[in-house]
Design a protein around this motif. Structure first.
Motif, PDB file in Angstrom:
ATOM      1  N   GLY A  17       0.857  -1.182   0.000  1.00  0.00           N
ATOM      2  CA  GLY A  17       0.000   0.000   0.000  1.00  0.00           C
ATOM      3  C   GLY A  17       0.885   1.220   0.000  1.00  0.00           C
ATOM      4  N   ALA A  18       0.297   2.379   0.155  1.00  0.00           N
ATOM      5  CA  ALA A  18       1.082   3.610   0.115  1.00  0.00           C
ATOM      6  C   ALA A  18       2.180   3.614   1.179  1.00  0.00           C
ATOM      7  CB  ALA A  18       0.167   4.816   0.293  1.00  0.00           C
ATOM      8  N   ASP A  19       1.884   3.141   2.377  1.00  0.00           N
ATOM      9  CA  ASP A  19       2.863   3.159   3.466  1.00  0.00           C
ATOM     10  C   ASP A  19       2.949   1.835   4.207  1.00  0.00           C
ATOM     11  OD1 ASP A  19       3.671   5.892   3.170  1.00  0.00           O
ATOM     12  OD2 ASP A  19       1.740   6.483   4.021  1.00  0.00           O
ATOM     13  N   ALA A  20       2.497   0.756   3.616  1.00  0.00           N
ATOM     14  CA  ALA A  20       2.509  -0.552   4.278  1.00  0.00           C
ATOM     15  C   ALA A  20       3.540  -1.459   3.611  1.00  0.00           C
ATOM     16  CB  ALA A  20       1.133  -1.191   4.232  1.00  0.00           C
ATOM     17  N   TYR A  21       4.372  -2.078   4.441  1.00  0.00           N
ATOM     18  CA  TYR A  21       5.428  -2.946   3.937  1.00  0.00           C
ATOM     19  C   TYR A  21       5.425  -4.272   4.677  1.00  0.00           C
ATOM     20  CZ  TYR A  21       7.362   1.134   1.576  1.00  0.00           C
ATOM     21  OH  TYR A  21       7.533   2.214   0.767  1.00  0.00           O
ATOM     22  N   GLU A  22       5.951  -5.294   4.013  1.00  0.00           N
ATOM     23  CA  GLU A  22       6.173  -6.602   4.615  1.00  0.00           C
ATOM     24  C   GLU A  22       7.581  -7.048   4.223  1.00  0.00           C
ATOM     25  OE1 GLU A  22       3.119  -9.089   2.969  1.00  0.00           O
ATOM     26  OE2 GLU A  22       1.527  -8.067   4.080  1.00  0.00           O
ATOM     27  N   LEU A  23       8.249  -7.770   5.125  1.00  0.00           N
ATOM     28  CA  LEU A  23       9.607  -8.241   4.869  1.00  0.00           C
ATOM     29  C   LEU A  23       9.678  -9.730   5.164  1.00  0.00           C
ATOM     30  CD1 LEU A  23      12.628  -7.459   4.266  1.00  0.00           C
ATOM     31  CD2 LEU A  23      12.901  -7.354   6.764  1.00  0.00           C
ATOM     32  N   TYR A  24      10.276 -10.474   4.233  1.00  0.00           N
ATOM     33  CA  TYR A  24      10.398 -11.922   4.385  1.00  0.00           C
ATOM     34  C   TYR A  24      11.826 -12.353   4.103  1.00  0.00           C
ATOM     35  CZ  TYR A  24       5.372 -11.599   4.130  1.00  0.00           C
ATOM     36  OH  TYR A  24       4.068 -11.258   4.374  1.00  0.00           O
ATOM     37  N   ASN A  25      12.266 -13.374   4.838  1.00  0.00           N
ATOM     38  CA  ASN A  25      13.547 -14.021   4.577  1.00  0.00           C
ATOM     39  C   ASN A  25      13.221 -15.263   3.751  1.00  0.00           C
ATOM     40  OD1 ASN A  25      15.780 -15.795   4.696  1.00  0.00           O
ATOM     41  ND2 ASN A  25      16.504 -14.799   6.553  1.00  0.00           N
ATOM     42  N   LEU A  26      13.468 -15.198   2.456  1.00  0.00           N
ATOM     43  CA  LEU A  26      13.066 -16.280   1.550  1.00  0.00           C
ATOM     44  C   LEU A  26      13.850 -17.566   1.785  1.00  0.00           C
ATOM     45  CD1 LEU A  26      12.589 -14.287  -1.752  1.00  0.00           C
ATOM     46  CD2 LEU A  26      10.869 -14.967  -0.080  1.00  0.00           C
ATOM     47  N   GLU A  27      15.058 -17.456   2.302  1.00  0.00           N
ATOM     48  CA  GLU A  27      15.845 -18.661   2.568  1.00  0.00           C
ATOM     49  C   GLU A  27      15.238 -19.439   3.740  1.00  0.00           C
ATOM     50  OE1 GLU A  27      20.468 -19.618   2.289  1.00  0.00           O
ATOM     51  OE2 GLU A  27      19.982 -18.039   3.736  1.00  0.00           O
ATOM     52  N   ALA A  28      14.874 -18.742   4.794  1.00  0.00           N
ATOM     53  CA  ALA A  28      14.308 -19.386   5.983  1.00  0.00           C
ATOM     54  C   ALA A  28      12.801 -19.590   5.879  1.00  0.00           C
ATOM     55  CB  ALA A  28      14.617 -18.547   7.221  1.00  0.00           C
ATOM     56  N   PRO A  40      12.648  -4.975  15.344  1.00  0.00           N
ATOM     57  CA  PRO A  40      13.519  -3.801  15.485  1.00  0.00           C
ATOM     58  C   PRO A  40      14.945  -4.038  14.991  1.00  0.00           C
ATOM     59  CG  PRO A  40      12.332  -4.233  17.531  1.00  0.00           C
ATOM     60  CD  PRO A  40      12.061  -5.393  16.614  1.00  0.00           C
ATOM     61  N   ALA A  41      15.440  -5.250  15.109  1.00  0.00           N
ATOM     62  CA  ALA A  41      16.795  -5.547  14.653  1.00  0.00           C
ATOM     63  C   ALA A  41      16.928  -5.431  13.133  1.00  0.00           C
ATOM     64  CB  ALA A  41      17.209  -6.947  15.108  1.00  0.00           C
ATOM     65  N   LEU A  42      15.803  -5.533  12.433  1.00  0.00           N
ATOM     66  CA  LEU A  42      15.826  -5.466  10.968  1.00  0.00           C
ATOM     67  C   LEU A  42      15.453  -4.085  10.427  1.00  0.00           C
ATOM     68  CD1 LEU A  42      14.245  -8.949  10.197  1.00  0.00           C
ATOM     69  CD2 LEU A  42      16.645  -8.281  10.016  1.00  0.00           C
ATOM     70  N   ALA A  43      15.225  -3.123  11.313  1.00  0.00           N
ATOM     71  CA  ALA A  43      14.834  -1.774  10.882  1.00  0.00           C
ATOM     72  C   ALA A  43      15.826  -1.157   9.890  1.00  0.00           C
ATOM     73  CB  ALA A  43      14.622  -0.867  12.087  1.00  0.00           C
ATOM     74  N   PRO A  44      17.142  -1.278  10.105  1.00  0.00           N
ATOM     75  CA  PRO A  44      18.073  -0.719   9.110  1.00  0.00           C
ATOM     76  C   PRO A  44      17.943  -1.404   7.745  1.00  0.00           C
ATOM     77  CG  PRO A  44      19.206  -1.110  11.183  1.00  0.00           C
ATOM     78  CD  PRO A  44      17.862  -1.763  11.298  1.00  0.00           C
ATOM     79  N   ARG A  45      17.728  -2.696   7.735  1.00  0.00           N
ATOM     80  CA  ARG A  45      17.553  -3.429   6.473  1.00  0.00           C
ATOM     81  C   ARG A  45      16.291  -2.951   5.767  1.00  0.00           C
ATOM     82  NH1 ARG A  45      19.708  -7.494   4.276  1.00  0.00           N
ATOM     83  NH2 ARG A  45      20.758  -8.177   6.168  1.00  0.00           N
ATOM     84  N   VAL A  46      15.197  -2.832   6.515  1.00  0.00           N
ATOM     85  CA  VAL A  46      13.926  -2.372   5.936  1.00  0.00           C
ATOM     86  C   VAL A  46      14.110  -0.978   5.340  1.00  0.00           C
ATOM     87  CG1 VAL A  46      11.551  -1.708   6.454  1.00  0.00           C
ATOM     88  CG2 VAL A  46      12.484  -3.820   7.414  1.00  0.00           C
ATOM     89  N   ALA A  47      14.744  -0.076   6.073  1.00  0.00           N
ATOM     90  CA  ALA A  47      14.952   1.286   5.583  1.00  0.00           C
ATOM     91  C   ALA A  47      15.784   1.293   4.306  1.00  0.00           C
ATOM     92  CB  ALA A  47      15.615   2.137   6.660  1.00  0.00           C
ATOM     93  N   ALA A  48      16.859   0.520   4.277  1.00  0.00           N
ATOM     94  CA  ALA A  48      17.718   0.471   3.090  1.00  0.00           C
ATOM     95  C   ALA A  48      16.973  -0.109   1.895  1.00  0.00           C
ATOM     96  CB  ALA A  48      18.972  -0.348   3.386  1.00  0.00           C
ATOM     97  N   MET A  49      16.177  -1.136   2.126  1.00  0.00           N
ATOM     98  CA  MET A  49      15.431  -1.750   1.022  1.00  0.00           C
ATOM     99  C   MET A  49      14.324  -0.820   0.522  1.00  0.00           C
ATOM    100  SD  MET A  49      15.418  -5.779   2.085  1.00  0.00           S
ATOM    101  CE  MET A  49      14.760  -6.353   0.495  1.00  0.00           C
ATOM    102  N   LYS A  50      13.672  -0.098   1.434  1.00  0.00           N
ATOM    103  CA  LYS A  50      12.671   0.893   1.020  1.00  0.00           C
ATOM    104  C   LYS A  50      13.324   1.954   0.144  1.00  0.00           C
ATOM    105  CE  LYS A  50       9.502   0.963   4.977  1.00  0.00           C
ATOM    106  NZ  LYS A  50       8.998   1.845   6.057  1.00  0.00           N
ATOM    107  N   ASP A  51      14.479   2.463   0.590  1.00  0.00           N
ATOM    108  CA  ASP A  51      15.197   3.480  -0.182  1.00  0.00           C
ATOM    109  C   ASP A  51      15.552   2.966  -1.572  1.00  0.00           C
ATOM    110  OD1 ASP A  51      15.039   5.230   1.957  1.00  0.00           O
ATOM    111  OD2 ASP A  51      17.133   4.952   2.577  1.00  0.00           O
ATOM    112  N   ALA A  52      16.034   1.723  -1.655  1.00  0.00           N
ATOM    113  CA  ALA A  52      16.409   1.147  -2.951  1.00  0.00           C
ATOM    114  C   ALA A  52      15.185   0.992  -3.852  1.00  0.00           C
ATOM    115  CB  ALA A  52      17.091  -0.205  -2.746  1.00  0.00           C
TER     116      ALA A  52
END
Length: 76
Positions: A17-28, A40-52
């Protein structure tokens, strides 16, 4: 504002959605059953992936509008 996805193996970020995200580890979690976006430990990853994802989409819009292509000397 619709659905989009960004892959940075083994992570996959979905914009659902406009501001809704989901994150998955496809390997696990290859069936994408456990959304990890709230970890919270994945917040930097989420931010970097959103930016990309947003940068890629902006690049696509520039290309769509011709901004990525030189116009001088081009034949019409």
């Amino acid at each position: 504002n619709g659905h989009a996805a960004w892959l940075a193996w083994p992570w996959k970020l979905h914009r659902v959605g406009a501001d809704a995200y989901e994150l998955y580890n496809l390997e696990a979690d290859p069936t994408e059953a456990a959304d990890r976006v709230g970890d919270p430990a994945l917040a930097p990853r989420v931010a970097a992936m959103k930016d990309a994802l947003l940068a890629w989409q902006a690049s696509c819009m520039r290309s769509l509008n011709g901004a990525d292509y030189a116009t001088s000397g081009r034949r019409q």
